[in-house]
Enzyme design. Structure first.
Site, short mmCIF file in Angstrom:
data_model
loop_
_atom_site.label_atom_id
_atom_site.label_comp_id
_atom_site.label_asym_id
_atom_site.label_seq_id
_atom_site.Cartn_x
_atom_site.Cartn_y
_atom_site.Cartn_z
N SER A 1 0.84 -1.19 0.00
CA SER A 1 0.00 0.00 0.00
C SER A 1 0.88 1.25 0.00
CB SER A 1 -0.95 -0.04 1.20
OG SER A 1 -1.91 1.00 1.13
N GLU B 1 -1.59 -2.68 -7.98
CA GLU B 1 -2.85 -2.95 -7.28
C GLU B 1 -3.37 -1.64 -6.71
OE1 GLU B 1 -3.58 -2.72 -3.76
OE2 GLU B 1 -1.60 -1.89 -3.32
N HIS C 1 -4.92 -5.31 -1.46
CA HIS C 1 -5.58 -5.16 -0.17
C HIS C 1 -6.53 -6.34 0.05
CE1 HIS C 1 -3.93 -1.17 -0.75
NE2 HIS C 1 -4.23 -0.87 0.49
#
Length: 325
Positions: free
Chosen positions: A115, A219, A289
């Protein structure tokens, strides 16, 4: 904390020393920190926890200076082998100017997270060091019900000179369904990337690595398809996508479509990008995630064997590993 019969207790190399740092957000649930530390210790690790919940500042784990100091202190400790991020959210790019990145890169520590931690991965790659996109303390090790397969794969990657990852049959928007337009190809190059928003955020900055012939994995979460398209077009306009062997998409879930989208969804967005961008776009990487995320060495060597709609195999090697003490 409960463990299933096949939980990955003791899969860490004996004597592994893990430092917990909070370069981004603070822990919404302090109990998750305690669970995560307890699980690491049950796995045979020694843990140095630099996070202090009372030091949280606004939405961050501590002040900018304190968060940078945590990273550098962990890098300076000769006993520490793994630097594990508390969680993502936002904050790494605020502290990049405060870090001694060459010192951190030369420390040999295995930096782990995903992230927002993508910004740190890319900065370290620019400084010449590999790191690992993988589980974090708060939501993974500290989960009330840890995803044991993900944690097992994490330790297996860190202690093995090479691993292979099979796709989840091409799902690109969180559904992991078959992608009939996923191309068949074979290629190899440096594996790099991470969270799309953070990769796009660093374009034009001094911390963006210049990767030629790489395999770019991406992502994101809570990003509508038009925002995903916009960020990918930014990477295209910057000339980054044309220099890659392939783009491999992980999970892009938790967004909402509305009536105004009028049929514009992730699949339509992906079809547009495939028609516009010459670099092949492969879907289905089990990363993002999600609870079952795989661990990926940023800066490692990747061999991608895509079978089209039947999925792909990603073989990884050439990254630093842990050894028992």
């Amino acid at each position: 904390m409960t463990r299933s019969a096949d939980s990955p207790a003791m899969l860490a190399p004996p004597g592994t020393h893990v430092a917990i740092v909070a370069p981004s957000g603070y822990a919404p649930d302090p109990a998750a920190v305690d669970r995560g530390v307890a699980l690491l210790e049950a796995m045979g690790c020694t843990v140095s926890n630099y996070y202090r919940h009372e030091q949280r500042y606004l939405r961050f784990g501590a002040s900018d200076a304190a968060r940078a100091a945590q990273l550098m202190a962990a890098a300076a400790d000769p006993q520490v082998q793994v630097i594990l991020a508390l969680r993502g959210s936002y904050g790494v790019s605020r502290i990049l100017p405060l870090l001694e990145l060459d010192t951190l890169a030369a420390s040999g520590k295995l930096v782990v997270g995903y992230s927002d931690i993508t910004a740190l991965h890319l900065a370290l790659l620019k400084a010449g060091a590999s790191s690992f996109a993988g589980p974090m303390l708060n939501g993974d090790f500290g989960a009330t019900e840890p995803q044991w397969d993900a944690l097992r794969q994490f330790w297996n990657t860190l202690r093995s000179p090479g691993v292979s990852i099979d796709s989840h049959r091409g799902g690109s928007a969180g559904d992991r369904s078959t992608d009939p337009d996923s191309p068949a190809l074979q290629c190899e190059g440096m594996l790099w990337g991470g969270n799309l928003a953070m990769v796009a955020h660093l374009v034009g900055s001094p911390w963006m690595p210049q990767v030629e012939g790489g395999v770019l994995f991406l992502e994101d979460v809570n990003e509508h398809p038009f925002r995903v398209e916009r960020m990918l077009l930014q990477l295209e306009h910057a000339g980054i996508l044309a220099r890659q062997q392939a783009i491999v998409l992980g999970d892009f879930a938790s967004y909402r479509l509305a009536e105004i989208d009028n049929g514009y969804n992730f699949a339509e967005m992906l079809a547009f990008l495939r028609a516009r961008i010459a670099t092949p776009i492969v879907t289905g990487l089990p990363f993002g995630h999600v609870r079952d995320l795989v661990t990926l060495p940023v800066g490692g060597h990747a061999v991608l064997d895509s079978r089209g709609a039947d999925g792909f195999t990603l073989t990884l090697s050439g990254y630093p590993t842990l050894t028992a003490r």
